[in-house]
Design an enzyme around this catalytic site. Structure first.
Site, PDB file in Angstrom:
ATOM      1  N   GLU A  60      28.277  58.573  45.541  1.00 19.38           N
ATOM      2  CA  GLU A  60      27.747  58.082  46.810  1.00 19.38           C
ATOM      3  C   GLU A  60      27.362  59.239  47.733  1.00 19.38           C
ATOM      4  O   GLU A  60      26.358  59.166  48.456  1.00 19.38           O
ATOM      5  CB  GLU A  60      28.768  57.170  47.491  1.00 19.38           C
ATOM      6  CG  GLU A  60      28.908  55.801  46.850  1.00 19.38           C
ATOM      7  CD  GLU A  60      29.665  55.834  45.525  1.00 19.38           C
ATOM      8  OE1 GLU A  60      29.475  54.905  44.709  1.00 19.38           O
ATOM      9  OE2 GLU A  60      30.441  56.791  45.309  1.00 19.38           O
ATOM     10  N   HIS A 129      36.464  45.878  46.910  1.00 22.84           N
ATOM     11  CA  HIS A 129      35.134  45.276  46.790  1.00 22.84           C
ATOM     12  C   HIS A 129      34.896  44.228  47.881  1.00 22.84           C
ATOM     13  O   HIS A 129      34.022  43.383  47.732  1.00 22.84           O
ATOM     14  CB  HIS A 129      34.957  44.600  45.426  1.00 22.84           C
ATOM     15  CG  HIS A 129      35.095  45.522  44.262  1.00 22.84           C
ATOM     16  ND1 HIS A 129      36.314  45.904  43.759  1.00 22.84           N
ATOM     17  CD2 HIS A 129      34.163  46.149  43.512  1.00 22.84           C
ATOM     18  CE1 HIS A 129      36.132  46.719  42.733  1.00 22.84           C
ATOM     19  NE2 HIS A 129      34.838  46.892  42.565  1.00 22.84           N
TER      20      HIS A 129
END
Length: 337
Positions: A60, A129
């Site tokens: 990321e 998540h």
């Protein structure tokens, strides 16, 4: 108009932006050949080629860092962080580089990037998540933070974000991706279908950033909310019969203060609703601003309904979410205050 899910609307926005401007590039983990874990970029690589829609390593920090460099040299990257929970390795790049580039360069460089992130719960994804980290971005000067609640807004807001000259954090509620849902799994609310699946205008259009939407007019109290919780608020209004004005903020930063304050001054009561944890959540900022600007118009203290102050509970996911019943209780209490 076409009837679309939010996923389809986001994919359509990408397609239109890439066709309109060859500087727009799309990349992230699995977004190319696979079309993204939620298929929001399906078909783009096949249509526009691997130089404009491509897969990246699982990094990321690298995704966002590369996007910032591309933006500084004239491209318009729209990148995907597979889940909002994964953005933390990139947070320094977002805050220290993307948000500050215009100021640090005295306007010589801008950073026209969009960082898309699926947010929130509803898929039993557990702690890593399911997070709602919007408050981490609204605290940062130089970023815009956007959260759509309908397919039409997802398309129009994403197109406006891609066209914006500065960095935009685009948070997509996963529970709205595929259309209707029920706020409390044993109590489906059919009226939500109208709002979660929607008619989406054809062609290119932009929904202006920083402009809220009054999704239901009322004069008894104001509900300030965004994303998934817009539909929870509408269901609670239906349940209680209270004439609440429901405002979908759409853009958290910059905030449409004029619409918010005008509504609260009219109703005299305000409820702030979001999925993220209560303490230091974005609702605290909303409550503070309403208290400051509307103190002499308030008939009761500003109320907040939010997630628990706990790590995200996998087994109790549907109890963690503010549902219509919790919102309805607080609405009745506000009316009695």
């Amino acid at each position: 108009m076409a009837r679309m899910t939010m996923i389809e609307a986001i994919q359509n926005a990408h397609d239109l932006a890439m066709a309109r401007d060859d500087r727009v590039v799309v990349f992230g983990e699995d977004v190319g050949f696979f079309g993204g874990v939620f298929r929001c970029t399906a078909g783009l690589q096949k249509k526009y080629g691997k130089s404009r829609c491509f897969d990246t390593p699982i990094s990321e920090l690298g995704i966002v860092g590369a996007a910032i460099g591309m933006a500084a040299y004239g491209l318009r990257p729209c990148v995907e962080i597979q889940f909002a929970d994964y953005m933390y390795p990139a947070y320094d790049q977002i805050v220290s580089e993307a948000a500050r580039l215009r100021y640090r360069s005295a306007g010589e460089f801008t950073c026209p990037i969009v960082i898309r992130m699926p947010m929130g719960g509803g898929i039993f994804g557990a702690q890593t998540h399911s997070q709602s980290p919007e408050a981490l971005f609204t605290h940062v000067t130089g970023l815009k933070t956007v959260v759509p609640s309908t397919p039409a807004d997802a398309k129009g807001l994403l197109l406006a974000s891609i066209a914006d000259p500065d960095p935009v954090i685009f948070l997509e509620p996963k529970r709205l991706y595929n259309g209707p849902f029920d706020g409390h799994h044993d109590r489906p609310v059919t009226s939500w279908r109208t709002h979660a699946l929607g008619e989406v205008p054809d062609g290119y259009f932009e929904t202006p950033l920083g402009v809220a939407s009054v999704v239901q007019a009322g004069d008894a109290l104001t509900i300030l909310t965004y994303g998934t919780m817009v539909h929870v608020a509408l269901a609670a209004v239906q349940e209680t019969g209270i004439a609440a004005e429901v405002i979908d903020l759409r853009t958290l930063l910059p905030l449409d203060r004029e619409t918010v304050m005008e509504s609260v001054r009219k109703t005299g009561r305000c409820l702030v609703l979001h999925e993220a944890t209560l303490t230091s959540g974005y609702g605290a900022e909303l409550a503070a601003q309403v208290q400051t600007d509307c103190f002499y118009h308030l008939e009761a203290p500003v109320a907040r309904v939010a997630g628990w102050d706990t790590p995200y509970p996998h087994a109790q996911e549907w109890d963690y979410f503010p549902g219509p019943a919790r919102v309805a209780r607080q609405m009745r209490a506000l009316m009695e205050a």
